[in-house]
Design a protein around this motif. Structure first.
Motif, mmCIF file in Angstrom:
data_model
loop_
_atom_site.group_PDB
_atom_site.id
_atom_site.type_symbol
_atom_site.label_atom_id
_atom_site.label_comp_id
_atom_site.label_asym_id
_atom_site.label_seq_id
_atom_site.Cartn_x
_atom_site.Cartn_y
_atom_site.Cartn_z
ATOM 1 N N ASP A 298 56.340 34.261 50.793
ATOM 2 C CA ASP A 298 56.178 33.833 49.404
ATOM 3 C C ASP A 298 55.816 35.062 48.573
ATOM 4 O OD1 ASP A 298 55.353 32.893 46.925
ATOM 5 O OD2 ASP A 298 54.381 31.120 47.735
ATOM 6 N N PRO A 299 56.755 35.580 47.770
ATOM 7 C CA PRO A 299 56.479 36.808 47.020
ATOM 8 C C PRO A 299 55.609 36.605 45.780
ATOM 9 C CG PRO A 299 58.688 36.027 46.532
ATOM 10 C CD PRO A 299 58.147 35.112 47.590
ATOM 11 N N TRP A 300 55.309 35.343 45.433
ATOM 12 C CA TRP A 300 54.577 35.073 44.194
ATOM 13 C C TRP A 300 53.128 34.622 44.425
ATOM 14 C CZ3 TRP A 300 59.289 32.353 45.172
ATOM 15 C CH2 TRP A 300 60.412 32.957 44.607
ATOM 16 N N TRP A 301 52.728 34.443 45.671
ATOM 17 C CA TRP A 301 51.418 33.844 45.935
ATOM 18 C C TRP A 301 50.293 34.827 45.646
ATOM 19 C CZ3 TRP A 301 49.898 29.071 46.288
ATOM 20 C CH2 TRP A 301 48.617 28.779 46.759
ATOM 21 N N VAL A 302 49.274 34.352 44.952
ATOM 22 C CA VAL A 302 48.099 35.160 44.615
ATOM 23 C C VAL A 302 46.858 34.350 44.958
ATOM 24 C CG1 VAL A 302 46.802 36.314 42.784
ATOM 25 C CG2 VAL A 302 49.299 36.328 42.736
ATOM 26 N N GLU A 303 45.967 34.933 45.744
ATOM 27 C CA GLU A 303 44.710 34.251 46.072
ATOM 28 C C GLU A 303 43.733 34.426 44.915
ATOM 29 O OE1 GLU A 303 44.074 32.351 48.485
ATOM 30 O OE2 GLU A 303 45.532 32.774 50.049
ATOM 31 N N ALA A 304 43.949 33.671 43.841
ATOM 32 C CA ALA A 304 43.171 33.878 42.611
ATOM 33 C C ALA A 304 41.958 32.962 42.578
ATOM 34 C CB ALA A 304 44.041 33.640 41.386
ATOM 35 N N THR A 305 41.018 33.180 43.485
ATOM 36 C CA THR A 305 39.761 32.451 43.472
ATOM 37 C C THR A 305 38.692 33.347 42.874
ATOM 38 O OG1 THR A 305 39.163 33.240 45.663
ATOM 39 C CG2 THR A 305 40.439 31.207 45.558
ATOM 40 N N PRO A 306 37.570 32.788 42.409
ATOM 41 C CA PRO A 306 36.506 33.637 41.844
ATOM 42 C C PRO A 306 36.046 34.718 42.814
ATOM 43 C CG PRO A 306 36.092 31.330 41.351
ATOM 44 C CD PRO A 306 37.270 31.355 42.283
ATOM 45 N N LYS A 307 36.008 34.388 44.127
ATOM 46 C CA LYS A 307 35.547 35.361 45.111
ATOM 47 C C LYS A 307 36.504 36.541 45.198
ATOM 48 C CE LYS A 307 34.163 35.714 49.966
ATOM 49 N NZ LYS A 307 34.018 34.979 51.239
ATOM 50 N N SER A 308 37.824 36.239 45.240
ATOM 51 C CA SER A 308 38.794 37.331 45.347
ATOM 52 C C SER A 308 38.822 38.149 44.076
ATOM 53 C CB SER A 308 40.194 36.783 45.657
ATOM 54 O OG SER A 308 40.648 35.973 44.610
ATOM 55 N N LYS A 309 38.625 37.494 42.925
ATOM 56 C CA LYS A 309 38.585 38.236 41.658
ATOM 57 C C LYS A 309 37.399 39.176 41.624
ATOM 58 C CE LYS A 309 39.239 36.005 37.843
ATOM 59 N NZ LYS A 309 39.041 34.951 36.851
ATOM 60 N N LYS A 310 36.272 38.727 42.206
ATOM 61 C CA LYS A 310 35.071 39.571 42.227
ATOM 62 C C LYS A 310 35.339 40.821 43.055
ATOM 63 C CE LYS A 310 30.131 39.382 43.258
ATOM 64 N NZ LYS A 310 29.028 38.528 43.727
ATOM 65 N N ARG A 311 36.028 40.635 44.206
ATOM 66 C CA ARG A 311 36.354 41.793 45.044
ATOM 67 C C ARG A 311 37.250 42.768 44.292
ATOM 68 N NH1 ARG A 311 37.278 37.943 49.187
ATOM 69 N NH2 ARG A 311 39.542 38.234 48.897
ATOM 70 N N THR A 312 38.230 42.211 43.535
ATOM 71 C CA THR A 312 39.141 43.073 42.785
ATOM 72 C C THR A 312 38.403 43.871 41.741
ATOM 73 O OG1 THR A 312 40.909 41.479 43.105
ATOM 74 C CG2 THR A 312 41.203 43.077 41.337
ATOM 75 N N ASN A 313 37.454 43.228 41.040
ATOM 76 C CA ASN A 313 36.694 43.924 40.003
ATOM 77 C C ASN A 313 35.804 45.006 40.588
ATOM 78 O OD1 ASN A 313 37.809 42.320 38.020
ATOM 79 N ND2 ASN A 313 36.165 40.788 38.078
ATOM 80 N N SER A 314 35.194 44.704 41.722
ATOM 81 C CA SER A 314 34.301 45.706 42.301
ATOM 82 C C SER A 314 35.093 46.900 42.817
ATOM 83 C CB SER A 314 33.501 45.066 43.439
ATOM 84 O OG SER A 314 34.366 44.650 44.483
ATOM 85 N N ALA A 315 36.355 46.625 43.233
ATOM 86 C CA ALA A 315 37.170 47.726 43.744
ATOM 87 C C ALA A 315 37.529 48.704 42.644
ATOM 88 C CB ALA A 315 38.450 47.155 44.375
ATOM 89 N N ARG A 316 37.521 48.220 41.401
ATOM 90 C CA ARG A 316 37.819 49.108 40.292
ATOM 91 C C ARG A 316 36.636 50.007 39.987
ATOM 92 N NH1 ARG A 316 40.516 44.629 36.227
ATOM 93 N NH2 ARG A 316 42.397 44.264 37.427
#
Length: 316
Positions: A298-316
């Protein structure tokens, strides 16, 4: 008049349900289109169309004649295609059909095809209704389905996972569902075509729960429902390619990430015949395969949960 050409004109009038539309497609004058149909009617001695000021429809004889014409024209096309295979150069008009909400994906693939093969022209027809590939003269259709009926040749392109999504603003106002049964108390956004889909099955660890959503908004556009959900209107159950833009932007979040939503969907390219496949069709199928693969991901699937978003923000 040339009988074969008259048959082609007749078929296009039938497909477009009108002489004016057929004349535009064929780049003929309406008078010429009328003469071709009149020539056939005179030759076979029956009326092919019922004409009123509002519409044009096939007579019973016309419907039978259409089926025979399509068989004949397909035989001629197979013969031409067998010879054109010698050149291997994709060219000519490619008619592609697909669902409305997959239109942007199909259009991107078509753009790539047109860049690579200057001799190809494309007519893209988007509709949520099932299409008859042979009767409507479609070369390839892209279809999203849990399963296919086997009437056409089908090539898997991609998987399209289904999820339930909502906006952070909606959760602040109505709370976040913690289990499938909680969805009955929430505001549902329901897709209408080809039939209303307000009941879904959620599965986890061998347990299945069937839930019906109360519809506060309905539409035949999954994208419209996704946008409305991102604005806080309610929960939307959607395939990944529909929700993807809002998920990437962080305007939607995945609800109940530990549950699988059924049925699971596949994305397929379907076409009428396996024999004498035209180079333009082969080129389009290869472009789809190069873009999405062979149906295993599935090329469009995104695990867009609050937890995953938090990880993405901290990675920045």
């Amino acid at each position: 008049m040339d009988t074969l050409q008259s048959m082609k004109v007749f078929v296009r009038v039938a497909q477009r349900s009108g002489f004016a539309a057929a004349s535009r497609d064929l780049r003929m004058s309406p008078a010429t289109v009328t003469k071709h149909v009149a020539s056939l009617e005179s030759r076979i001695g029956v009326r092919l169309f019922d004409r009123t000021t509002r519409r044009v429809s096939l007579t019973e004889a016309g419907q039978m004649y259409l089926e025979r014409c399509l068989e004949c024209l397909n035989a001629f096309e197979d013969a031409d295609t067998a010879i054109s295979e010698l050149s291997k150069e994709p060219k000519g008009l490619l008619r592609v059909a697909g669902p409305v909400d997959l239109g942007n994906q199909i259009a991107g693939t078509i753009a790539q095809l047109l860049r690579e093969y200057p001799g190809v022209k494309v007519e893209l027809l988007l509709s949520n209704r099932p299409v008859d590939l042979v009767e409507e003269g479609i070369d390839v259709a892209v279809r999203v389905a849990a399963s296919l009926d086997g009437r056409y040749v089908a090539r898997p392109i991609a998987l399209a996972r289904v999820g339930i999504f909502a906006a952070p603003a909606y959760f602040r106002r109505f709370g976040r569902p913690r289990r499938p049964e909680d969805l009955r108390q929430h505001r549902g956004l329901v897709f209408l075509e080809p039939r209303p889909r307000d009941e879904w099955i959620f599965e986890r660890d061998g347990k299945s729960v069937r839930v019906r959503l109360e519809a506060f908004m309905t539409s035949n556009s999954g994208a419209a429902l996704s946008i409305a959900s991102a604005a806080g209107a309610g929960l939307v159950v959607a395939p990944s390619f529909v929700a993807h833009p809002e998920l990437i932007a962080g305007r939607l979040e995945l609800v109940l990430p530990d549950w699988k939503v059924l049925p699971e969907l596949g994305v397929y390219a379907i076409y009428p015949h396996r024999r004498f496949l035209a180079p333009k069709v082969k080129a389009f199928l290869e472009t789809l395969r190069a873009t999405y693969g062979d149906g295993g991901r599935d090329p469009w699937w995104v695990e867009a949960t609050p937890k995953s978003k938090k990880r993405t923000n901290s990675a920045r």
